[in-house]
Design an enzyme around this catalytic site. Structure first.
Site, mmCIF file in Angstrom:
data_model
loop_
_atom_site.group_PDB
_atom_site.id
_atom_site.type_symbol
_atom_site.label_atom_id
_atom_site.label_comp_id
_atom_site.label_asym_id
_atom_site.label_seq_id
_atom_site.Cartn_x
_atom_site.Cartn_y
_atom_site.Cartn_z
ATOM 1 N N ASN A 7 0.873 -1.179 0.000
ATOM 2 C CA ASN A 7 0.000 0.000 0.000
ATOM 3 C C ASN A 7 0.907 1.225 0.000
ATOM 4 O OD1 ASN A 7 -1.779 2.061 0.468
ATOM 5 N ND2 ASN A 7 -2.721 1.142 2.286
ATOM 6 N N LYS A 14 3.146 0.756 3.234
ATOM 7 C CA LYS A 14 2.795 -0.317 4.174
ATOM 8 C C LYS A 14 2.890 -1.628 3.420
ATOM 9 C CE LYS A 14 -0.635 2.364 6.670
ATOM 10 N NZ LYS A 14 -2.037 2.694 6.590
ATOM 11 N N ARG A 91 -2.632 -1.983 -3.428
ATOM 12 C CA ARG A 91 -3.842 -1.203 -3.190
ATOM 13 C C ARG A 91 -3.820 -0.004 -4.140
ATOM 14 N NH1 ARG A 91 -5.272 3.297 1.185
ATOM 15 N NH2 ARG A 91 -7.462 3.409 0.682
ATOM 16 N N HIS A 180 -13.118 2.797 0.195
ATOM 17 C CA HIS A 180 -13.010 1.775 1.256
ATOM 18 C C HIS A 180 -13.666 0.454 0.825
ATOM 19 C CE1 HIS A 180 -13.412 5.553 3.969
ATOM 20 N NE2 HIS A 180 -12.116 5.237 3.917
ATOM 21 N N ARG A 241 -12.685 16.182 7.368
ATOM 22 C CA ARG A 241 -13.533 16.415 6.182
ATOM 23 C C ARG A 241 -14.984 16.640 6.602
ATOM 24 N NH1 ARG A 241 -11.614 11.102 3.094
ATOM 25 N NH2 ARG A 241 -9.979 10.862 4.643
ATOM 26 N N GLU A 386 -8.001 -5.229 5.209
ATOM 27 C CA GLU A 386 -7.948 -4.971 3.772
ATOM 28 C C GLU A 386 -6.772 -5.702 3.122
ATOM 29 O OE1 GLU A 386 -8.266 -0.985 5.257
ATOM 30 O OE2 GLU A 386 -9.272 -0.378 3.418
#
Ligand code: ADP
Length: 401
Positions: A7, A14, A91, A180, A241, A386
């Site tokens: 990722n 990661k 990812r 997601h 956000r 994930e």
């Protein structure tokens, strides 16, 4: 079969290495502060002491080289030869309308991903860079792209179209994409598994609540609506956000405060949400909870807005699916905030949601069913994974090609 999951973000990488024979994690780690002073690698081989190295990491290439070295190291490594890695799963945040599933990365795919940069200008470039570097360093290893948007490609037209002139959808593909997806898919599947039920017969709402949050309606295993949309800003209030706002506010504020486009964007993405509503207390849920408990009204009102938003979405998606069988909480907040789960669920008894407070209170970061046996809706906490989902998709593509 061993699968490396990568990722790649703008300043971090990661990674996880899985043995797919039993889906066990062999090692994981994080390269941080790429291109910034104080860069480092943290490597965690399963069941052994972690390894930390502070070293100059000017770019992603150096970062991936360090990851490979760590995996191969005599002392803290977990493989003897690089050829043990069957494939690399990446990812990728945005797969546009083109990818409704994971794909083997080819030259054509890379071209398409480059086109999607304008849809995800912050996320796709470092994802693409991670793929390029892995292609260079592991030229004989297949690279697979797993998209955050893919799971939501089943959302029907009436739910993905906005009420804008249709020509903007045709010209620019302005529509709801959702994000997601890998997490929503994983926790929905896992919830069905835990309950011993066929996902094709379930109506599930998955609440991925982290720094970024989204809620998804999963009907018969497919995403039919989700709260994030074209950008990563709509739906619930998030760390910084704003979530859903009336679009009329934007030109009004720009005029009143003499804001340019960039300044306005900065307010919507970085100065709003928990941080903005609490007038600077924090973008972190833990701080808000702590302050609210101590009686801070700014923290409490922020939490109230979040809880109310969650309830509205759960209600809306229950209506969208004409029912609800399973409600799932996941990600940093969903997994670790019993008070949020309790507050949201106690006002949803109309839908047949009843949680067992003894199971919910104190439950953090662990998989559990937290509803009472007579609750019409099963409520679960499922830690998201994930990386495993990416590894599974990667293995499947390798097995089929
Ligand atoms: P990201 O979207 O960056 O992956 P995470 O899923 O890690 O985010 O979630 C981060 C959020 O989870 C933060 O708001 C953090 O406060 C919250 N969180 C993490 N641990 C806890 C905890 N023990 N209690 C409450 N909130 C927590």
């Amino acid at each position: 079969m061993k699968i490396l999951v990568v990722n790649s973000g703008s300043s971090s990488i990661k990674y996880c290495l899985f043995d797919m024979a039993d889906e066990s994690l062999l090692a994981k780690g994080l390269v941080e502060r790429i291109g910034i002073r104080g860069s480092l690698l943290n490597h965690y081989p399963a069941g052994r002491d972690p390894f930390k190295k502070e070293i100059s990491i000017p770019d992603h290439r150096k970062g991936i080289e360090l990851v490979i070295d760590a995996l191969l190291n005599n002392e803290y490594g977990v493989i003897k030869d690089i050829t043990e890695i069957t494939a690399v799963g990446h990812r990728v945040v945005h797969g546009g309308e083109k990818y409704s599933g994971s794909v083997l990365i080819t030259e054509d795919v890379m071209k398409t991903l480059n086109k999607f940069i304008e849809l995800a200008p912050l996320h796709n470039p470092p994802n693409i860079l991670g793929i390029k570097v892995c292609q260079e360093l592991l030229p004989d290893t297949p690279q697979i792209g797993v998209f955050d948007t893919a799971f939501h490609q089943t959302i029907p037209e009436h739910a993905f179209l906005y009420g804008l002139p249709y020509t903007y959808y045709e010209k620019y593909r302005i529509r709801r994409y959702g994000f997601h997806g890998t997490s929503h898919k994983y926790v929905a599947q896992r919830a069905a598994e835990v309950l011993g039920k066929d996902i094709k017969k379930l109506k599930i709402i998955t609440c991925h609540l982290g720094n970024g949050s989204s809620i998804t309606a999963v009907k018969e295993g497919k995403s039919i609506d989700t709260s994030l949309g074209f950008g990563t800003i709509s739906g619930l209030i998030m760390g910084t956000r704003c979530g859903d706002i009336d679009p009329a506010i934007i030109p009004y504020l720009m005029e009143k405060e003499s804001l340019n486009f960039e300044e306005m964007n900065n307010i919507l993405y970085r100065k709003s949400g928990f941080m903005g509503l609490s007038e600077g207390i924090s973008s972190d849920m833990r701080d808000l909870e702590e302050q609210a408990l101590a009686g801070n009204q700014r923290a409490q009102r922020t939490l109230n807005v979040l809880f109310y938003g969650l309830k509205k979405y759960i209600g809306a998606y229950t209506a969208a699916m004409n029912g609800l069988d399973v409600l799932v909480f996941t990600a940093g907040i969903g997994e670790n905030a019993p008070q949020l789960r309790k507050t949201v669920c106690q006002d949803l008894s109309f839908f047949g949601i009843n949680i067992d407070n003894t199971k919910n209170d104190g439950l953090r970061g662990k998989e559990a069913v937290i509803s009472t046996p007579d609750s019409r809706v099963a409520v679960l906490v499922i830690p998201t994974y994930e990386e495993l989902m990416i590894a599974r998709d990667t293995a499947e593509i390798c097995n089929n090609s």
